[in-house]
Design a protein around this motif. Structure first.
Motif, PDB file in Angstrom:
ATOM      1  N   LEU A   1       0.818  -1.215   0.000  1.00 37.83           N
ATOM      2  CA  LEU A   1       0.000   0.000   0.000  1.00 37.83           C
ATOM      3  C   LEU A   1       0.848   1.260   0.000  1.00 37.83           C
ATOM      4  O   LEU A   1       0.322   2.373   0.050  1.00 37.83           O
ATOM      5  CB  LEU A   1      -0.935  -0.007   1.212  1.00 37.83           C
ATOM      6  N   LYS A   2       2.162   1.091  -0.001  1.00 35.76           N
ATOM      7  CA  LYS A   2       3.071   2.241  -0.011  1.00 35.76           C
ATOM      8  C   LYS A   2       2.709   3.237   1.093  1.00 35.76           C
ATOM      9  O   LYS A   2       2.588   4.455   0.846  1.00 35.76           O
ATOM     10  CB  LYS A   2       3.056   2.920  -1.386  1.00 35.76           C
ATOM     11  N   VAL A   3       2.562   2.727   2.267  1.00 39.00           N
ATOM     12  CA  VAL A   3       2.154   3.574   3.383  1.00 39.00           C
ATOM     13  C   VAL A   3       3.167   4.681   3.627  1.00 39.00           C
ATOM     14  O   VAL A   3       2.824   5.859   3.726  1.00 39.00           O
ATOM     15  CB  VAL A   3       1.939   2.739   4.657  1.00 39.00           C
ATOM     16  N   ARG A   4       4.433   4.300   3.699  1.00 41.85           N
ATOM     17  CA  ARG A   4       5.447   5.330   3.973  1.00 41.85           C
ATOM     18  C   ARG A   4       5.448   6.411   2.894  1.00 41.85           C
ATOM     19  O   ARG A   4       5.492   7.600   3.207  1.00 41.85           O
ATOM     20  CB  ARG A   4       6.830   4.669   4.110  1.00 41.85           C
ATOM     21  N   GLU A   5       5.375   5.979   1.673  1.00 39.86           N
ATOM     22  CA  GLU A   5       5.365   6.960   0.579  1.00 39.86           C
ATOM     23  C   GLU A   5       4.186   7.912   0.739  1.00 39.86           C
ATOM     24  O   GLU A   5       4.311   9.124   0.545  1.00 39.86           O
ATOM     25  CB  GLU A   5       5.298   6.245  -0.781  1.00 39.86           C
ATOM     26  N   ASN A   6       3.047   7.368   1.109  1.00 39.10           N
ATOM     27  CA  ASN A   6       1.876   8.211   1.328  1.00 39.10           C
ATOM     28  C   ASN A   6       2.088   9.177   2.484  1.00 39.10           C
ATOM     29  O   ASN A   6       1.705  10.344   2.420  1.00 39.10           O
ATOM     30  CB  ASN A   6       0.654   7.334   1.623  1.00 39.10           C
ATOM     31  N   LEU A   7       2.684   8.689   3.555  1.00 37.73           N
ATOM     32  CA  LEU A   7       2.922   9.558   4.711  1.00 37.73           C
ATOM     33  C   LEU A   7       3.881  10.678   4.344  1.00 37.73           C
ATOM     34  O   LEU A   7       3.716  11.826   4.777  1.00 37.73           O
ATOM     35  CB  LEU A   7       3.479   8.744   5.888  1.00 37.73           C
ATOM     36  N   ILE A   8       4.886  10.341   3.568  1.00 32.51           N
ATOM     37  CA  ILE A   8       5.826  11.374   3.130  1.00 32.51           C
ATOM     38  C   ILE A   8       5.093  12.415   2.273  1.00 32.51           C
ATOM     39  O   ILE A   8       5.291  13.629   2.438  1.00 32.51           O
ATOM     40  CB  ILE A   8       7.002  10.751   2.348  1.00 32.51           C
ATOM     41  N   ALA A   9       4.237  11.927   1.395  1.00 34.00           N
ATOM     42  CA  ALA A   9       3.478  12.849   0.559  1.00 34.00           C
ATOM     43  C   ALA A   9       2.631  13.780   1.422  1.00 34.00           C
ATOM     44  O   ALA A   9       2.556  14.992   1.184  1.00 34.00           O
ATOM     45  CB  ALA A   9       2.594  12.062  -0.414  1.00 34.00           C
ATOM     46  N   GLU A  10       2.017  13.221   2.451  1.00 31.91           N
ATOM     47  CA  GLU A  10       1.167  14.026   3.341  1.00 31.91           C
ATOM     48  C   GLU A  10       1.951  14.987   4.225  1.00 31.91           C
ATOM     49  O   GLU A  10       1.574  16.121   4.443  1.00 31.91           O
ATOM     50  CB  GLU A  10       0.408  13.095   4.291  1.00 31.91           C
ATOM     51  N   ARG A  11       3.032  14.455   4.788  1.00 33.20           N
ATOM     52  CA  ARG A  11       3.685  15.185   5.880  1.00 33.20           C
ATOM     53  C   ARG A  11       5.021  15.809   5.487  1.00 33.20           C
ATOM     54  O   ARG A  11       5.577  16.616   6.235  1.00 33.20           O
ATOM     55  CB  ARG A  11       3.941  14.223   7.043  1.00 33.20           C
ATOM     56  N   GLY A  12       5.563  15.363   4.404  1.00 37.25           N
ATOM     57  CA  GLY A  12       6.859  15.906   3.988  1.00 37.25           C
ATOM     58  C   GLY A  12       8.002  14.969   4.316  1.00 37.25           C
ATOM     59  O   GLY A  12       7.869  14.027   5.096  1.00 37.25           O
TER      60      GLY A  12
END
Lengths: 424, 424, 424, 424
Positions: free
Chosen positions: A405-416
C-alpha cells in the motif's frame, strides 16, 4: 492516511489458501490451538508515542520521512499499526513530548482508531526550555529540595493528563544517578528518591498503578539510583500496593537472567509491566526478538507460567509496551516486526506442554525439560499468530501489506520528507 | 553394548507416517530440500573422547554411571551415538587421557563402528604423574626453556599418535597466561609461545593442519597468551599455511559477535575449525543450541555463505567438533542433543534465500534482511534433519530410541555404577 | 581570557614550601626522579577540539556556560589548559566541526599559545546539512560506491586541512557496522572498507600516519566493521607501513585486557596512538583515571616497557590524546583532571623497578611481581608530577588555580551563558 | 612451626628508622592518624580454613608443598599469619572439610594462637563419600523433600559444631540453581529454598546470625537460586532479624557497582558480612586488591560512611573474611597480601575528608568530590598500616619476614612436599 478495510480483505484473500494449509498443519502439531488463538486475539501491546519517529544515538540521527509532527499524527500512526495487526490497540504517551491540549478531542480521535491510553510516562531526564531548575544532577534524587519538588510536580501533572485521557498507570523512569565515584551519597540519593516517589504515590488515583522502572546504566555511567530489580522492588515495597516494578529488557548488566527476575517478581506480586526490545550490548533498543528470540520465548514462558499460577488475566493484569528505537528501519515496519515477534514468543509459550514440563522438573529430567521447551520454540507457530490477526480483522502479513500500500510513501506525501518527531 | 540395526528400523517404522507428513509439509515450505538433505547426510561432527563422561566444575563432580573406562569403551560410546544419528562419525582424542597402546587395534575397532579419527588434542594444562616439569606457570610460553621443550615434545608425541590413527590435524589449546598483573611479560610470553609452536609446526606432516585455539580467560584469570581471534590469527600467520584458527563458542568475552569473527576468518583463509557448545556467562560448556539457538544459526549462516563464496566443501574443509561438559545430563543424551541442534542450525542456514538476502543487503533493506533470516530460522526444519538421518540409516528420534532401549541402564550393567571417565 | 604568568608564579609561590617537602620525601622513595621529571616535562597530551564543550547522551545534554563558539575560542581554551599544566601542547581537530577558514591565522594563533596540531579527525558518522549522500548505512563500507566515494573524498579533504595546519596524522574512526543480523555481509563490508581506506592511504603524505581506530559497539549495535584490535590490525597490515592501530580505552567488550593488547600491538610495530578516557560499562567517556586508575597504570606500564624495548621516544613516537565527554563537570576542569591522571600513571610506570620485575618474572615469583607493580602504584608520585609542571612554568595545582582565578566565570562573562560548542 | 617474637622484634628493629621517617611524613599528610591507627589495630579479618592450600580450577591443580594436612595444622597456619600481621585473628571453618573431633582441644589450640572462630560454613555443593542423597540437582532447593531434609540437617549440624567452637554465625552459600532453561521452576526453587532456610533459621541460637550469600553464576550456568543481592535480601527479609546478606566481591555480573549494593544493604540494615577477593572476569578468587584496588577502596568508603551513619562498630558489627584461591602463589603469602590490601583500603577510607566530601556532594561539585576521594586513595597510607602492625606486636613487613625466615621451606620440611589440603 486511512487504511480501508477492503484493502485488508483483499490482501487476506490473496494469501488465504496458503495460510489455511499452514494452519491446518500447525493444528496437527500443537494441542489447544483454539484457546491459544483466542488469547492472541485478546493480547494487545501498547505503542509508545516516541517510537513513531526515527531514533538516534549521541553520534547522530538519520531521520526518515513522513514522521508524525503532532500528537494527532502519532495517534494516526498507531491507528494504522492497529488496523494492520489488531494487536497494537493502545498508545503510551510521554509528557512533555506529547501534551494533549484538548484531551477530549484526543480521546475521541484515539477511540476512532480503536485505541486506549496505556501508561503515561514522565520525563525528568531532560531539561525543557521553560523549566526553572535543571535536572543535570538528577531529579527525584536531587540534593536540592526545590528541584525534587519540580520533578514531583511534573509527575503529578502527568498523572492529571493521564486521568483526562483514561489512562490508569504512571511509568516513572529515572535517569538519576551519578557519573563519578564520590558524586553521590547512595543512601541519601535513595532516600530522596523514595520520599519524592511517596509524594507522587500520594497523588495517584485509587485505581491507578505506578511502575518503577530500573536501568543498570546510561545516561549515568557510574551509578543509577534505580539500577536493578532489587532496588526497584525495594522502592515498590516501601511505596505500597499500587507500586510495581517495570522490566525493560535492555536495562540489565551483561548476561543477566531476565526470565528468572520475571518469575521472582511475579512471585513477589510486584511485577507491573514490560518494555519490550532487544539488545546485544546495552540498552540498544533494537526490534523485539531480533537478536535473542529464544530469550524472549523463555521470558514469556515464565510470564505464562507465573500468571497462570496466580490466576492472572494475561491481557489485562500486566502492562505490555514496546520501547525501542529505530535508527536504520522505518519505525512503523520496525514496530510491526516487534509486535509479531512478541506474539510469536507468546504463542510459543502458550503451546508449552506444562504438565510434561512439570513432570520433567519433578524428576530432574533436564534433557526432557529442554526438549519440551525447544519443541515449543522450534515448532512454527506463525500460522496461529496470523490466524489470530485474521479473526480480529487484521492483515495476514502486515509488513507486506504496508509495503504494497506504499504507506510510507503516502505519509511522506502528506507530511513531507524532513519531518522530525519528538522523542529520542 | 551393541545396537542392532533392526531396532532402529523398528523404531523408524513406528514413527514413519508422522515423519512423512511433516516432511511433506516442510518440502512445501523450503526450496531445494533434496540438496539440503544430502548436505546434512554428509555432515559429520566429531565427538571428543573426554565428553563421554560426566563433567564437573571446581566445586565438584557428580558422576553418572556406566561411563567408559577405557579408550575402547569410549570408541564404543561414540559408535553408539553414530549408530543412532549417523552424524557423529569421528572421534577426537585427547592425549594423554587416551593414549592408544595398540593403534592398529584401535583403528580397526573405530572402523568397525564407522568412525574416523578427527583432530588429536595435546594437553599441557595439567601435570601428569610421571612428568618432569610442572606447567603451573605455563607450557609453550614458559620462561624456562626446559619446560617449553617438554611441552613441545609432548605435542610432537601427540602428532605421532595421530599419524598412527589416521588423524590429520592437531588442536593446540593452551591454558598459558597469567593470574596477576606483572606475572608475565606479555611480549616475551607471545614470543616464547610462537617459537614453541614453530617447533611443533616443523614436526607436522605435509598434509596436516594445526589449529591454534584461543580463549579469553580461565584457567588463567588475568591474561591468556592466546586470548582472542586476533592473537590466534597472528600466530597462525607467522606459522604458515598449515596453521589455522580454531573457534570455540564459549571462549569469548561477553557480547562478542562470533559470527562476524567467523566471517572474517574465512575471508582471511585462516578459519580451521569449530568447537561447539553453548554458554550464558563464560566457558559454560553447555549443550549446543541450548541457550542461544539463534546465535548458532547466525554462525552457520556465515559459515555457509563464506564457505560457498570460496567454493569450500562444507563437510571436509573445516573441522567440526563438540566440546561440552555435562554436569547434569547423561553425556550421551547431551551429545545427541548437541548434534541435533547443530544439524538444525546448519539446515536453517542452508535454507536461507541467499539471493533475496543479497538483494536486501545491496538495498539496505534491513527489515527485509531480518525477515529473510528469521523466516529461515522460524521455519521448522526438524523433518529435514530427521529425513537425513533416515536416509543414512539412523534413528528418526535418537534420544527417544536411546531411552526406549535403556542404553544407559545397559551400560551401567556392563560397566558399573561408579566408573569415572578421564577428562574434565 | 588570558592567564598572565605572574598569576601562576604567585600561585606557585604560595604552595612552594609544602611542595618541596613532599618532593624531598618522594625523592627518598623513588630512584631516578630527575630522569622521570624530565620525561614528564616532555610528555604532551593532545586535547580534542570537541572536548571543550559539555557533552551529552542520547537522553539529553545539559550545557554549561562560556563554551567556545569558534575554532579560535577552542584554541584559546586549549591554550589556557596548556598555560595551567604545560602538558596539553597540542590540539586535535575534528572536521567538519572545526574547519579552519584561514589556516595561516589559525596556525599563528595556535603558535601564540604554544600549541601544535595533532592528528586531524574525519567524521563520516553524521550527516552534514549540505551533504549529498547519507551515512545512515555506513560510509567507507557502504554498498553504494558513490557514498564510499563521498566519504573517501571527505577524508582526503581532512588530510588537506591537516597539511595546512602542520598536522602529520589522520585518525579514522568509523561508526560503520550494522544494527541487525542480516543487514550486512561482513566480508563485503570489510572489503569495501579496505578499498576505501586504500584510496585514503594513497592520498597520505609520505611523512604522515593513518590511525585506524576500532570500537566494539555503538552507534551500531550488532556489528562494527572495525570492531576490535584484531580487525584494525588486519586493515593496518594490508594498508602499509604508514597505517597503525589506535586504541581508545572505552572501545572494548567487558573485561578486556587492554594492557595486553597494547603490549602486543607494540610488538607487532603497529600501535599508533591512544585515546584516553575511563569507563565502567561501555564507551562512557569519563575522566581518565576516574574509575580504574590501576588499569591506566598497567597500560602505561606496558607502554613504557614496550617502547623502551624498541628504543622508541615516549613523547614523539605515539599519538596521545584525550577523548572524553563531560556531562556533569566543567569541561576544562575535567581535562585538567584527565591530564593529571595520565601523568600520574605515566610517572608510576616510569618508577617501576624494571630489573627487579624482570627477575621476578624470570623466576615466576608472582607475589614479588605484584609487590613491585603495586609499590610503584601505591607510592605517591604527585609531587614529581607537580615538579615537572613547576619546571615547565605551569601551575603546581592547575584545578585550584583555575578556580581561584574564576576562569569559568570569566569565560561566561566573555562568551555568554548559553553557548553551545560543536561536538557530541 | 613456631615464630618466636624475638624474630619479629629483630625484623622490626632493622626497618624501624625507615618506617619512622615514612610515618612522620604520612602524619603530615593525613589528619587524625592516631584514630586511624587504632581502628586498624582493632580490625581483624578471618581466614577461611580452605584458603591455606593451593587452589585449583576444573582444568587442574598445581599443589605446592607443606600444606596443612589437618585442622590443627590449619590453625597453626592461621596462627602464623596472625603472628606476622596481628590482623588475622579468626578462622572460618568449612564443614565437612574441617570437622573438629575434639572441639575443646581445638578451641584451646586456637586460643593459644590468639584466634577466634568466625562464621562456620556449610557445604551442600559437593557430595561426601558417606552421603545418602546426591546434591547433583541442588540441596535446599531440591524437588525431593528427603534431599532438602538432608541438607537442612547438615546445616543444623554445622551450627552445632559452631556452638562448640564459640562461633556465632553461619554462612550459607548455595550452588543451587540450574544449567539449562526448563530445568527448574524458579518460583518453586525459591520457595523450597526459603522453607529450608526457615528450618535452619529455627535452629539458630538467639545470639547467632545467618548469612545468605549470593552468586551470579558457577557452578550452575543458567540460573542460581540465590543469584544476586535482591534475591538474598528477599530471603533475609522473610527469614527474620537474624538473617543478613553476605557480599562476595567475585559473585556479580560484569560491571556491577558493588559499592552501591553495599551502601544500600547497610541502609536496609541487612548487610551481614564480606568475602574479600578480586577478579577480572568472574569468580576468579584472586588476591584482594590485585586487580581493582580502587574498587576495593570505594567499597570501604561506603562501608565506613554507612557504618558510621548507623553508629556501628567497624570491627565487630560485620563479618570480614577472605575468600580466595591461590593457583600460582604460596597461599600464606597470598593471604598476607590480601590482608595488607584490605587494610590499605580501609585506612584510605578512614582518611577521606568526610565533611568536605559531603559539602561537595551537597553542591554537586563533582570535580571536587573526585579530588577528595582520589586524594585519599593516592596518598600513601602504608606507613600507617605498618604502624598499626608494629603497635600490635606484628611485623613491619610480613611477607619479607615470611621469606627471611623461610617459613614455607620449614613447613615443607615438617609436612612434606606432596601434601594436599582439603578445599577447592
Amino acid at each position: 492516511m486511512l487504511l480501508e478495510s477492503y484493502k485488508i480483505a483483499s490482501h487476506n484473500d490473496s494469501l488465504l489458501k496458503g495460510h489455511e494449509n499452514k494452519l491446518a498443519f500447525t493444528r496437527s502439531e500443537i494441542a489447544g490451538t483454539e484457546e491459544i488463538i483466542q488469547k492472541l486475539v485478546d493480547f494487545q501491546i501498547a505503542i509508545p508515542s516516541w517510537a513513531l519517529g526515527t531514533g538516534g544515538t549521541r553520534f547522530g540521527r538519520f531521520a526518515g520521512g513522513g514522521e508524525p509532527r503532532t500528537l494527532e499524527e502519532k495517534i494516526e500512526d498507531v491507528g494504522l499499526l492497529h488496523t494492520l495487526n489488531k494487536a497494537s490497540g493502545a498508545i503510551s504517551l510521554h509528557i512533555p513530548w506529547d501534551i494533549p491540549t484538548d484531551p477530549k478531542a484526543i480521546r475521541a480521535l484515539a477511540a476512532q482508531h480503536g485505541l486506549k491510553f496505556d501508561a503515561v510516562n514522565s520525563n525528568t531526564f531532560q531539561d525543557q526550555a521553560d523549566q526553572e531548575h535543571t535536572y543535570k544532577f538528577g531529579s527525584l534524587q536531587n540534593v536540592n529540595k526545590a528541584i525534587r519538588k519540580q520533578a514531583i510536580d511534573h509527575n503529578i501533572e502527568v498523572i492529571k493528563h493521564g486521568i483526562e485521557l483514561g489512562s490508569d498507570s504512571l511509568t516513572v523512569w529515572l535517569s538519576d544517578g551519578s557519573c563519578f565515584p564520590g558524586q553521590l551519597n547512595f543512601r541519601k540519593a535513595y532516600q530522596n528518591t523514595l520520599e519524592s516517589l511517596q509524594e507522587i504515590y500520594a497523588a495517584l488515583p485509587d485505581d491507578w498503578k505506578i511502575f518503577v522502572e530500573y536501568k543498570a546504566f546510561e545516561p549515568n555511567f557510574y551509578s543509577m539510583t534505580v539500577g536493578d530489580w532489587g532496588q526497584s522492588l525495594s522502592y515498590a515495597r516501601k511505596l505500597g500496593d499500587k507500586a510495581y516494578t517495570l522490566v525493560d529488557l535492555g536495562h540489565h548488566l551483561p548476561n543477566a537472567n531476565i526470565e528468572q527476575i520475571v518469575s521472582l517478581l511475579l512471585m513477589e506480586e510486584k511485577l507491573g509491566g514490560f518494555h519490550f526490545n532487544d539488545s546485544k550490548y546495552g540498552d540498544d533498543d533494537l526490534t523485539a526478538g531480533s537478536v535473542k528470540p529464544y530469550q524472549l520465548f523463555l521470558i514469556f514462558n515464565e510470564l505464562v507460567e507465573g500468571m497462570d499460577a496466580r490466576g492472572m488475566n494475561h491481557a489485562k493484569d500486566l502492562g505490555w509496551m514496546i520501547d525501542a528505537s529505530h535508527n536504520v528501519k522505518d519505525p512503523l515496519e520496525d514496530l510491526l516486526q516487534s509486535v509479531e515477534a512478541i506474539m510469536i514468543a507468546y504463542a510459543q509459550a502458550l503451546s508449552v506442554d506444562r504438565k510434561a514440563l512439570e513432570d520433567a522438573q519433578e524428576n530432574n529430567d533436564v534433557v526432557r525439560a529442554q526438549e519440551i521447551l525447544q519443541n515449543a520454540f522450534r515448532t512454527d507457530v506463525r500460522a496461529i499468530v496470523a490466524e489470530a490477526r485474521l479473526r480480529a480483522g487484521a492483515a495476514l502479513n502486515p509488513v507486506a501489506l504496508y509495503r504494497e500500500l506504499k504507506v510510507r510513501e503516502n505519509l511522506i506525501a502528506e507530511r513531507g520528507l524532513k519531518t522530525v518527531s519528538t522523542g529520542l
